[in-house]
Structure formats: C-alpha cells, structure tokens
Design an enzyme around this catalytic site. Sequence first.
Site, PDB file in Angstrom:
ATOM      1  N   CYS A  77       6.512   2.124   3.261  1.00  0.00           N
ATOM      2  CA  CYS A  77       6.150   0.808   2.663  1.00  0.00           C
ATOM      3  C   CYS A  77       4.589   0.419   3.585  1.00  0.00           C
ATOM      4  O   CYS A  77       4.296   0.260   3.414  1.00  0.00           O
ATOM      5  CB  CYS A  77       6.873  -0.136   1.846  1.00  0.00           C
ATOM      6  SG  CYS A  77       5.885  -1.653   1.319  1.00  0.00           S
ATOM      7  N   HIS A 131       3.939  -5.853   3.365  1.00  0.00           N
ATOM      8  CA  HIS A 131       5.195  -5.569   3.283  1.00  0.00           C
ATOM      9  C   HIS A 131       5.817  -7.049   4.364  1.00  0.00           C
ATOM     10  O   HIS A 131       5.160  -7.260   4.616  1.00  0.00           O
ATOM     11  CB  HIS A 131       5.906  -4.224   4.359  1.00  0.00           C
ATOM     12  CG  HIS A 131       6.960  -3.903   4.398  1.00  0.00           C
ATOM     13  ND1 HIS A 131       7.993  -4.640   4.994  1.00  0.00           N
ATOM     14  CD2 HIS A 131       8.012  -3.533   3.127  1.00  0.00           C
ATOM     15  CE1 HIS A 131       9.589  -3.819   5.412  1.00  0.00           C
ATOM     16  NE2 HIS A 131       8.922  -3.907   3.726  1.00  0.00           N
ATOM     17  N   ASP A 311       2.007   2.498  -2.738  1.00  0.00           N
ATOM     18  CA  ASP A 311       1.540   2.999  -1.404  1.00  0.00           C
ATOM     19  C   ASP A 311       2.076   4.262  -1.340  1.00  0.00           C
ATOM     20  O   ASP A 311       1.341   5.201   0.208  1.00  0.00           O
ATOM     21  CB  ASP A 311       2.738   1.466  -0.841  1.00  0.00           C
ATOM     22  CG  ASP A 311       4.240   1.892  -1.108  1.00  0.00           C
ATOM     23  OD1 ASP A 311       4.238   2.777  -2.328  1.00  0.00           O
ATOM     24  OD2 ASP A 311       5.021   1.190  -0.878  1.00  0.00           O
TER      25      ASP A 311
END
Length: 476
Positions: A77, A131, A311
């Site tokens: 991610c 993130h 992602d």
Amino acid sequence: MKLTIKPFATKMACCLLLLAGGLDAPAGQPNVLFIAVGDLRAELGCYGGEHVESPCIDRLATQGTLFERAYCQQTVCNPSRASVLTGMRPDTLRVWGLLTHFRQNKPDVVTLPQLFKKSGYHSQCVGKIFHNWLQDDWKGDEVSWTVPSVLHYNRHGNDLPQVDGKLSPNLVSGKGGAECRDVPDNAYFDGRVAETAIDTLRAICKDDKPFFLAVGFWKPHTPFNAPKKYWDRYQREAIPVPGHLTPPTDVPEIALTSSRYRGGGNSAELREMHHGHLAAISYLDAQVGSVLTELDALDLSRNTIVVFWSDHGLHLGEHGLTRKTTAFELDARVPLIIRAPGHKSGQRSAAIVELLDLYPTLTELCGLAAAPDLEGVSLVPLLNDPARELMESALTQTPRPNYPRGKPPKVMGYSIRTGRYRYTQWRDFQTGDVQACELYDHDNDPLETANVVANDDQQTAIAKLSEKLDSLLPKK
C-alpha cells in the site's frame, strides 16, 4: 521504454507561479473524482470475471476507458500510493515499506492533490488515499488538501461493525476477521466513506471552484467483512477457486512470502476466503455506485473526470500464497478506469500502462502545469486512440525483507511486464548484483506456473529483457 511527450508551453509558463503561491483555476475547468481502493486485483465483471457481481464499476467502464494491462509500482500500500500521488517511483522516493512517509526524503514534493489545490481547485480527501496510520507526523498529509481529511486515519483491523442495538451473529467461521452479519452498509468503514463523500459532493458543488475530490475505499482489503446481503449474492459451491495452489516450478524462494496457504484445493477454508473476497468486492461496488449516482443527480458528471484505481492486487491461494508483496502478475496488475469528458465511452486499451502515469494524465486533462520531475507519462494519447501503445514495459518492484523499517532493503525484486513476458531479477540493493531470476511466458503460461528462465529457447529473449530492465533502473 517510455516515449517522451512534451508538455504544452502554456503549462510550463505558469509552473513556477503554481508552485510558488497558486492561481485561480481557469474558467470551465473539469472536476476530478479520484476513487482509490485497496487490494483489488483485476477481478471484476468488466475484466472478464463473469462470477463477480460488480455492476456499478462495470457501468463506469462502459462510460470511459478501461485499461486491461495497468500495473502498480510496488505491491504494497504505502509505496504504491506514494508513487501514484507524487508521480515518482519508490526508489526515487526511497519509500519501500509502511513506516516511511514520502516527505521524509522528499519534503518539498508537490503531490497530485496539492498541485490541484495550488491551481485554484478545492482539494478534499474522504477515506484512505495516502497511507496514514503508521505516520503520525503526516496524518493525511495536510498540505495536500484544502480542508482536513476525514475517515482516513485508521487501520483495516479496526473495521469492526458499528450498529444501533444488538449486533447480529457472525454466520461464517471468522477466520482472518471474516464476518457475515446482517448489518447496514454504514456499519463498516466503506459505507460511511460513501455517505460522507456524497455529503461532500453536495456541499462543494455549490462553490464556484472546481474540485478535486479523492475518495478512498478500504475494501476489498482484508478482513472480508461485508454485510450479509453481499455474501448472499453468491452461491459458495459455484464460486471458482484456484487450481494452482503450489509455487511455480523452479521458482527461487526469495520470490515467495511467508503468507502461505496450506489447505487443500477445494477446502471449506479456500471457498470461504473467495466467498468473502467476492462479497467485499460487491460491497465496494455498491459504495462506488452510490457516489457515482450522486454525481449524476447533481448534474456534475458532464464536467467531472472520474478515475478508478487499486493500489495493487493480492493472492488468495494461488501459488500457495495469501496477501501480496510479490512480483507476480496477480499482485502487480490492477484495474484502472478513466472516464473523461470529451472522450469516447466504452473504450478498452490493451496498452501497457503504470499507475505512475495518473499524475501527468490528470494534469494534461485539466490543463495544469505538472511538476517537472514526474516519472510517468500522460495516458491522454490512449484516451484519444486506445489502439496505440505508449511503452514497451511496466516496472514493478518488491523488497526483501517485505517491510524494511525505514532503511534500504537488502534485496530488491525488479520485475518488468512486456506484451509476452514477465521477467524478474532479484538484486542486492547496494551492489546491484543479480541473485536470482524468473521468467514467465504469458503466451503459454498466463497463470505463471513455471519459471522458464533456464530454458535454452528463452535465452535470446532474456538477454533483451535484461537489457531493457537495466535501462529502467537508476544507476548505482
């Protein structure tokens, strides 16, 4: 290798002004609805998954351009999202794990939403775009947004059902946090993300400014805990499960991960895992559909670019693995759909593209001056002519160890995908010495079940692929 596409002169003329203080957005600028999702591999109805109930995303595909071969830059991610949002590769950012924020090494980088903000747009985030949860000093990267982010700062394991009154029972095993409960959509993160995104659209459409609205959905990332009605869309015994549950033949151990599937080929565990995954996709699809329906109801669709992307992908037993962080096709390939006013609907492009290309694509579509150090190319030529090609290969990487804790990895797997092959080299990150290689011939082995790097008849192709990979990597 990517072709060079020259920016418009007017873009470069105003670049310094944009970066210094910002400009008013030119009249008639299109809005941008930027929809990100987590861990969704290219498994949707519009990608040929006849077993998947994804009518809302499928409808978006009929209205825009679907990219059949889009690839992320790293198969986890934080590095993937940092790459998309800065237009730079993980090695440039020196972001390879979950703990490092891109501003630690590139403090002055102008992110994609930040550029829109500087260009006179209202820039806002709902849900998971960056993130964030391991990066307390940069919650939501506030400099990128006009107003503070919402519903973004959390972790997947905290997505527990929130309901009024007594909680209904869990009707599945609960392994890995899986839940099948008769609860409303807003019991979980994504239902609340959709509701908040709709409220946000209603509010910001009243302003004179165009908007860049990023909506980040958490699914279908684990845990698979969609409301019961989405599980009910599928008959478990009819769900296709993978047949190749062992690593590829002759694969180097470094290519695999510690997240292994140990069960049988038709086990109850495997079927429940795929059932939960499909339920999560359908739950996500419904939330995306709610936001797009509101965009239509507000009469915004005619002047709004919609981007839908994931992602990275993941494994669900294939190759004997679960989760992601490999250089295999299932982790590297992602869905990507762009619906842009003035471009034809229902297009499909088989060209190889990268998520890295979204930044320059959106700046060109909106007539903005892109930062000069972007490492992707605009996909606008493919929106104009989906039959053409822009690049020969896409580069995806993954480090070992999987999550280097703020330090460079010991080994990096660099993998290029061409029209026919996936070629991967595992290199000592300091010296560049090649420690292991993989080659998968997608013309004959689309599931990547056999590493044929040692085959005599592939050596000419390997030499060319190795040269191409060298040309894409920074020099040590």
